[in-house]
Design a protein around this motif. Structure first.
Motif, PDB file in Angstrom:
ATOM      1  N   VAL A  15      -6.545 -29.368 -39.767  1.00 10.97           N
ATOM      2  CA  VAL A  15      -6.709 -27.933 -39.506  1.00 10.97           C
ATOM      3  C   VAL A  15      -7.199 -27.217 -40.753  1.00 10.97           C
ATOM      4  CG1 VAL A  15      -5.485 -25.809 -38.895  1.00 10.97           C
ATOM      5  CG2 VAL A  15      -5.008 -27.913 -37.644  1.00 10.97           C
TER       6      VAL A  15
ATOM      7  N   ALA B 180     -10.577 -25.155 -41.037  1.00 10.42           N
ATOM      8  CA  ALA B 180     -10.449 -23.729 -41.348  1.00 10.42           C
ATOM      9  C   ALA B 180     -11.219 -23.344 -42.611  1.00 10.42           C
ATOM     10  CB  ALA B 180      -8.974 -23.367 -41.520  1.00 10.42           C
TER      11      ALA B 180
ATOM     12  N   GLU C 191     -13.214 -20.329 -33.705  1.00 12.79           N
ATOM     13  CA  GLU C 191     -11.771 -20.361 -33.515  1.00 12.79           C
ATOM     14  C   GLU C 191     -11.317 -21.811 -33.418  1.00 12.79           C
ATOM     15  OE1 GLU C 191     -10.852 -18.411 -29.851  1.00 12.79           O
ATOM     16  OE2 GLU C 191     -12.165 -19.673 -28.638  1.00 12.79           O
ATOM     17  N   ILE C 192     -10.089 -22.048 -33.818  1.00 12.62           N
ATOM     18  CA  ILE C 192      -9.504 -23.390 -33.764  1.00 12.62           C
ATOM     19  C   ILE C 192      -8.370 -23.359 -32.738  1.00 12.62           C
ATOM     20  CG2 ILE C 192      -8.452 -25.259 -35.088  1.00 12.62           C
ATOM     21  CD1 ILE C 192      -9.488 -23.800 -37.626  1.00 12.62           C
TER      22      ILE C 192
ATOM     23  N   LYS D 147      -0.262 -21.412 -38.843  1.00 13.56           N
ATOM     24  CA  LYS D 147      -0.684 -20.187 -38.154  1.00 13.56           C
ATOM     25  C   LYS D 147      -0.484 -18.950 -39.028  1.00 13.56           C
ATOM     26  CE  LYS D 147      -1.683 -17.456 -34.661  1.00 13.56           C
ATOM     27  NZ  LYS D 147      -3.086 -17.252 -34.239  1.00 13.56           N
TER      28      LYS D 147
ATOM     29  N   LEU E  45      -6.561 -19.510 -35.866  1.00 14.98           N
ATOM     30  CA  LEU E  45      -5.902 -20.674 -35.262  1.00 14.98           C
ATOM     31  C   LEU E  45      -5.094 -20.248 -34.043  1.00 14.98           C
ATOM     32  CD1 LEU E  45      -4.889 -23.628 -35.192  1.00 14.98           C
ATOM     33  CD2 LEU E  45      -3.125 -22.955 -36.857  1.00 14.98           C
TER      34      LEU E  45
END
Length: 326
Positions: free
Chosen positions: A237, A241, A254-255, A274, A280
């Motif tokens: 992530v 990001a 967006e993830i 988050k 996220l």
């Protein structure tokens, strides 16, 4: 005889090459892999020795101990990739951000932190061996499909050239004899179309241009299915990001991570991430809805997505910052 040879290769124990000068690490790995019926091979960082082992013994996996060692891990990892051998880094507890960045740039299958626990090591080895096998099968299948498509294209082009030659011959015959039949006039239109398409196809295709800062970007939704991925989900992530894909100062992607019934710490790690990653989104699937398959996971992600483009990444993916801009 050939079948017997293949069966012997299939039943051969996976060979784990451990590259380290730390006798304690070598001893632990030797003990752990021996308990799991893997074959243990060891080496120091001498390049000639490593090359000899790889050539003569064809290890299934390499454990590279980069703790307290002044080595070029980029060179080593590139060498392993050239031989299509999966590798895992072993690092010390006190590794810093610079070392972590180097590790992620080298894209190992995983990395383990000392002191290594037996269950953690064996689980990592099993996962890496299985994933590498699946990746190899996928590559072989993809190459076979490309080869088949190339053969089909050759056949199609040959047929098209033959048809074009016949049509042109009929039309030239009609023009020379000044006695064209209705069929020759009918063939004139598709023949001209085929000639135009042939000329257009040989023109050089426009090169792909990189997206420059300030250009309007299509919004991208990235899906990450995750089930018990506590060892890799954080780095995955964070890697995604960090991509430089922004418009007017805001991420243009967006993830969406779908936590599919994880029983480990995957959920807690995601909720901590988050707090720092604004784009996220987390979807959590609980039993009995969880474990139904990847299709259900992706459908859940689609309900939240708003992207013009959809991408699906594995939970152990590492990308470069310009991945979406190329």
């Amino acid at each position: 005889m050939e079948d017997a040879k293949q069966n012997t290769q299939i039943m051969e124990r996976p060979k784990i090459l451990t590259i380290s000068t730390d006798e304690e690490t070598l001893g632990l790995v030797d003990e752990y892999v021996g308990n799991a019926d893997y074959k243990f091979i060891k080496s120091d960082f001498d390049t000639k020795n490593i090359k000899k082992i790889i050539k003569n013994q064809s290890p299934s996996l390499i454990l590279l101990d980069i703790d307290n060692s002044d080595i070029d891990i980029h060179r080593f990892s590139q060498y392993f990739e050239n031989y299509n051998i999966p590798f895992i880094f072993i690092v010390g507890v006190m590794f810093d951000d610079d070392i972590l960045e180097d590790i992620l740039e080298c894209s190992p299958y995983q990395f383990l932190i000392k002191e290594i626990e037996e269950d953690e090591l064996l689980r990592a080895i099993a996962v890496v061996l299985k994933k590498h096998k699946l990746n190899t099968i996928n590559v072989i299948e993809a190459k076979d499909k490309i080869r088949e498509k190339n053969v089909e294209l050759v056949v199609e082009k040959s047929n098209s050239v033959l048809l074009l030659f016949l049509c042109v011959s009929l039309i030239l015959m009609a023009l020379l004899t000044r006695n064209a039949t209705w069929l020759q006039w009918v063939l004139l239109i598709p023949t001209l179309a085929m000639i135009i398409n042939a000329i257009a196809s040989i023109k050089k295709q426009k090169e792909v241009e990189m997206i420059e800062d300030g250009d309007k970007l299509p919004f991208v939704s990235i899906f990450i299915p995750a089930h018990n991925e506590q060892y890799t989900i954080k780095s995955t992530v964070e890697s995604i990001a960090a991509m430089e894909y922004h418009y007017e100062g805001k991420p243009q992607y967006e993830i969406i991570v779908v936590n599919d019934g994880s029983s480990d710490s995957t959920g807690e790690i995601l909720h901590d991430l988050k707090k720092d990653i604004s784009n996220l989104k987390i979807v959590t699937r609980h039993p009995p809805r969880s474990g139904k398959g990847k299709g259900f996971v992706l459908n859940d992600a689609l309900t939240l997505s708003k992207g013009e483009v959809i991408g699906v990444f594995d939970a152990d993916t590492q990308v470069k910052t310009d991945y979406l801009k190329i």
